[in-house]
Design an enzyme around this catalytic site. Structure first.
Site, PDB file in Angstrom:
ATOM      1  N   SER A 108      -3.117  27.589 -11.370  1.00 34.82           N
ATOM      2  CA  SER A 108      -2.461  27.142 -12.587  1.00 34.82           C
ATOM      3  C   SER A 108      -2.061  28.254 -13.541  1.00 34.82           C
ATOM      4  O   SER A 108      -1.123  28.094 -14.319  1.00 34.82           O
ATOM      5  CB  SER A 108      -3.365  26.148 -13.330  1.00 34.82           C
ATOM      6  OG  SER A 108      -4.601  26.757 -13.675  1.00 34.82           O
TER       7      SER A 108
ATOM      8  N   HIS B   3      -1.636  20.722  -9.736  1.00 32.06           N
ATOM      9  CA  HIS B   3      -0.347  21.261 -10.172  1.00 32.06           C
ATOM     10  C   HIS B   3       0.707  21.180  -9.078  1.00 32.06           C
ATOM     11  O   HIS B   3       1.616  22.021  -9.022  1.00 32.06           O
ATOM     12  CB  HIS B   3      -0.519  22.706 -10.656  1.00 32.06           C
ATOM     13  CG  HIS B   3      -1.218  22.810 -11.969  1.00 32.06           C
ATOM     14  ND1 HIS B   3      -0.559  22.734 -13.180  1.00 32.06           N
ATOM     15  CD2 HIS B   3      -2.530  22.970 -12.269  1.00 32.06           C
ATOM     16  CE1 HIS B   3      -1.431  22.863 -14.166  1.00 32.06           C
ATOM     17  NE2 HIS B   3      -2.631  22.997 -13.638  1.00 32.06           N
TER      18      HIS B   3
ATOM     19  N   LYS C  27      -0.971  14.885 -14.962  1.00 32.53           N
ATOM     20  CA  LYS C  27       0.062  15.914 -15.065  1.00 32.53           C
ATOM     21  C   LYS C  27       1.401  15.303 -14.662  1.00 32.53           C
ATOM     22  O   LYS C  27       1.995  14.571 -15.443  1.00 32.53           O
ATOM     23  CB  LYS C  27      -0.325  17.141 -14.229  1.00 32.53           C
ATOM     24  CG  LYS C  27      -1.532  17.889 -14.820  1.00 32.53           C
ATOM     25  CD  LYS C  27      -1.881  19.134 -14.054  1.00 32.53           C
ATOM     26  CE  LYS C  27      -2.919  19.984 -14.768  1.00 32.53           C
ATOM     27  NZ  LYS C  27      -4.202  19.318 -15.022  1.00 32.53           N
TER      28      LYS C  27
END
Length: 396
Positions: free
Chosen positions: A183, A211, A242
């Site tokens: 990340s 991610h 996310k």
């Protein structure tokens, strides 16, 4: 309260401020989206959210959330095995498994909990876990909780991973743990080589794909699809917080026997309230969107390529990569903080990252692209980076 204890904390906080490492929290007064309002700062463009697909304030998802509140209620006030499981939770687990190409899935309150409840549940003192040195804090903390022997290999270094696997060859089970996407750097794990090593040493592969889930790979399934190893990864942990709408909630997905055992023994699952049904139901609608078109993923890719090319042409030092995480490397923590503040004054919301989030001397501004960004958003940000960068002597 012991006054000496409080005084020690005050001194430590003062030192953090002196070092330029103090983390202040800006207050957003609008929904999360590309254009946001900041308390005391007016409207700015957000370039540091994990809102990769721009779904955090999507009108269709807001409507789905309202429907879910009416149908399932607000909360369940229970853990899953007592009276905290609704049909919507089982449906979401099934949909995640189908999307990722796995056998089964278990939901958690957060991805941090998914990692925190994984290693101690499936590994014991006769086992070994081999972890990339740059893995997320949740993986590190999860590993600390288990009794397995611990090995750490240099970041994405397959020769070092091979050495660590050989050192652990006498252990009963060997588990390789890695972020799918790291990340702070935006680098993508070399899963093809990792799976090759795992198979040659009879090891298990686990990835944290927070991610990547929703946008990386041809169909957005994640790093395992992007690297062409969709049927070779044993365990995937991920988040709903996310790209998949940006609310909260996490999951572990993989082999059915692993998921069944987690339901029996994983402490964050057994002792935490179930995921709010409104999040579960809305996440199903997110998967509907992702499985019915590539428009958002394509726009995200285009934005990432454009921003990277323009910033490189200006002379900024960027970490190379293909991910929408695009770190602007600055080195000095105070410089990163000052640049972030000046960019905010120029209408661009970013944050300076420094130790202990990144190594000392590796301070940066981590920009993150979103499908919600228009070309006008990108051009305004690039122009602001150019002005502030020249003002601070970062570029010529």
């Amino acid at each position: 309260m012991d006054p000496a204890f409080l005084e020690r904390l005050r001194q430590q906080l003062d030192q953090v401020r002196t070092d330029g490492l103090f983390k202040s929290e800006r207050v957003i007064t609008s929904p999360q989206q590309a254009d946001i309002r900041v308390e005391g700062g007016g409207e700015v463009i957000n370039f540091c959210a994990n809102n990769y697909l721009g779904l955090a304030n999507h009108p269709g998802l807001i409507a789905a959330a309202h429907e879910a509140l009416d149908r399932f209620g607000y909360g369940l006030a229970s853990v899953r095995f007592i009276c905290g499981t609704q049909s919507v939770h089982k449906e979401l687990e099934k949909r995640i498994s189908g999307f990722l190409g796995t056998e089964d899935t278990i939901l958690y309150p957060s991805a941090f909990d998914a990692n925190g409840g994984l290693f101690e549940t499936i590994l014991d003192d006769g086992d070994a876990v081999i972890s990339d040195e740059l893995n997320h804090a949740s993986i590190i903390d999860g590993i600390r909780l288990c009794k397995a022997q611990r090995f750490r290999y240099r970041h994405n270094d397959m020769d070092d991973l091979r050495r660590k696997l050989r050192q652990a060859e006498d252990c009963r089970t060997r588990l390789i743990a890695t972020d799918g996407v790291f990340s702070m750097d935006g680098t993508i794990a070399d899963l093809g080589a990792i799976c090759d090593l795992a198979e040659s040493h009879n090891a298990i592969v686990m990835i944290d794909d927070c991610h990547a889930t929703g946008f990386l790979g041809e169909n957005g399934r994640g790093t395992h699809e992007y690297r062409g190893v969709i049927d070779r990864v044993d365990i995937i942990t991920g988040t709903l917080g996310k790209a998949l709408g940006g609310a909260s909630g996490g999951f572990t997905s993989g082999r059915r026997e692993i998921v069944d055992w987690l339901r029996q023994r994983s402490r964050p699952y057994l002792f935490s309230n179930t995921l709010a049904p409104v999040i579960a139901a809305t996440s199903i609608r997110v998967l509907d969107l992702l499985e019915n078109g590539d428009e958002l993923r394509s726009r995200l890719r285009e934005n990432s390529v454009y921003f990277r090319e323009k910033m490189t042409a200006l002379g900024f030092e960027l970490l190379p990569g293909e991910h929408p995480i695009i770190p602007v490397m600055l080195g000095d923590a105070k410089l990163a903080s000052s640049m972030a503040d000046q960019l905010l004054e120029n209408g661009i919301y970013v944050i300076g990252f420094s130790y202990p989030v990144v190594p000392k001397g590796k301070a940066r501004i981590r920009t993150q692209m979103s499908a919600a960004h228009t070309r006008a958003h990108l051009d305004k940000a690039i122009a602001a980076f150019a002005r502030v960068g020249r003002n601070l002597g970062v570029i010529d």
